[in-house]
Design a protein around this motif. Structure first.
Motif, PDB file in Angstrom:
ATOM      1  N   HIS A  32      20.591  79.510 -38.137  1.00 32.09           N
ATOM      2  CA  HIS A  32      20.670  78.779 -36.864  1.00 32.09           C
ATOM      3  C   HIS A  32      19.301  78.198 -36.545  1.00 32.09           C
ATOM      4  CE1 HIS A  32      24.676  80.096 -35.539  1.00 32.09           C
ATOM      5  NE2 HIS A  32      24.416  81.160 -36.271  1.00 32.09           N
ATOM      6  N   TYR A  33      19.309  76.938 -36.097  1.00 31.19           N
ATOM      7  CA  TYR A  33      18.072  76.265 -35.697  1.00 31.19           C
ATOM      8  C   TYR A  33      18.136  75.991 -34.198  1.00 31.19           C
ATOM      9  CZ  TYR A  33      14.551  72.654 -35.146  1.00 31.19           C
ATOM     10  OH  TYR A  33      13.477  71.932 -34.710  1.00 31.19           O
ATOM     11  N   VAL A  38      14.043  68.196 -30.007  1.00 31.92           N
ATOM     12  CA  VAL A  38      14.522  66.892 -30.466  1.00 31.92           C
ATOM     13  C   VAL A  38      13.650  66.392 -31.611  1.00 31.92           C
ATOM     14  CG1 VAL A  38      14.882  64.494 -29.760  1.00 31.92           C
ATOM     15  CG2 VAL A  38      15.456  66.346 -28.195  1.00 31.92           C
ATOM     16  N   GLY A  39      14.294  65.786 -32.608  1.00 29.49           N
ATOM     17  CA  GLY A  39      13.572  65.174 -33.728  1.00 29.49           C
ATOM     18  C   GLY A  39      13.988  65.751 -35.070  1.00 29.49           C
ATOM     19  N   ARG A  61      17.492  70.923 -43.509  1.00 32.64           N
ATOM     20  CA  ARG A  61      16.907  69.722 -42.920  1.00 32.64           C
ATOM     21  C   ARG A  61      17.914  69.117 -41.962  1.00 32.64           C
ATOM     22  NH1 ARG A  61      12.633  68.830 -46.474  1.00 32.64           N
ATOM     23  NH2 ARG A  61      13.108  69.206 -48.642  1.00 32.64           N
ATOM     24  N   GLY A  62      17.407  68.461 -40.935  1.00 38.86           N
ATOM     25  CA  GLY A  62      18.305  67.818 -39.984  1.00 38.86           C
ATOM     26  C   GLY A  62      17.544  66.923 -39.033  1.00 38.86           C
ATOM     27  N   PRO A  67      20.414  64.048 -26.302  1.00 40.89           N
ATOM     28  CA  PRO A  67      21.711  63.649 -25.746  1.00 40.89           C
ATOM     29  C   PRO A  67      21.579  62.691 -24.557  1.00 40.89           C
ATOM     30  CG  PRO A  67      21.205  65.895 -25.122  1.00 40.89           C
ATOM     31  CD  PRO A  67      20.131  65.458 -26.084  1.00 40.89           C
ATOM     32  N   ASP A  68      20.399  62.617 -23.949  1.00 39.02           N
ATOM     33  CA  ASP A  68      20.195  61.721 -22.808  1.00 39.02           C
ATOM     34  C   ASP A  68      19.638  60.360 -23.213  1.00 39.02           C
ATOM     35  OD1 ASP A  68      21.068  63.713 -21.057  1.00 39.02           O
ATOM     36  OD2 ASP A  68      19.061  64.588 -20.979  1.00 39.02           O
ATOM     37  N   ALA A  69      19.315  60.190 -24.477  1.00 42.04           N
ATOM     38  CA  ALA A  69      18.765  58.912 -24.935  1.00 42.04           C
ATOM     39  C   ALA A  69      19.862  57.848 -24.910  1.00 42.04           C
ATOM     40  CB  ALA A  69      18.211  59.050 -26.345  1.00 42.04           C
ATOM     41  N   PRO A  70      19.508  56.628 -24.495  1.00 44.86           N
ATOM     42  CA  PRO A  70      20.525  55.568 -24.478  1.00 44.86           C
ATOM     43  C   PRO A  70      20.976  55.222 -25.894  1.00 44.86           C
ATOM     44  CG  PRO A  70      18.356  54.665 -24.013  1.00 44.86           C
ATOM     45  CD  PRO A  70      18.207  56.165 -24.073  1.00 44.86           C
TER      46      PRO A  70
END
Length: 86
Positions: A32-33, A38-39, A61-62, A67-70
């Motif tokens: 679990h990460y 974010v990033g 990797r991910g 979630p709030d970014a347009p």
């Protein structure tokens, strides 16, 4: 026999079964990460066992998206069509 699984930092947790496996059988290693960060990320998990190679490294990797970014919505490209005349 898997002896333990260690994640490389506090933002990653690893859990592995310590039950002995017979040759050719498989088990799961749960990782679990902390997705509040974010990033892009890349993390290692060390798996210690009694195998010929006693330590194996797993890499996850991910990319966690805010979630709030347009959301960028692109308009479709309109290509003019020539009108045929006879």
């Amino acid at each position: 026999i898997i002896q333990k699984c260690n994640a490389g930092c506090e933002c990653t947790k690893a859990k592995c079964s310590l039950e002995p496996l017979k040759p050719g059988k498989s088990a799961f290693i749960e990782v679990h990460y902390d997705s509040t960060r974010v990033g892009k990320f890349g993390k290692e998990v060390m798996v210690h066992s009694n195998a010929r190679k006693p330590v194996a490294f797993l890499v996850i990797r991910g990319n966690v998206v805010d979630p709030d970014a347009p959301v960028k919505v692109e308009e479709p490209v309109k290509t003019p069509v020539e009108k045929k005349t006879e």
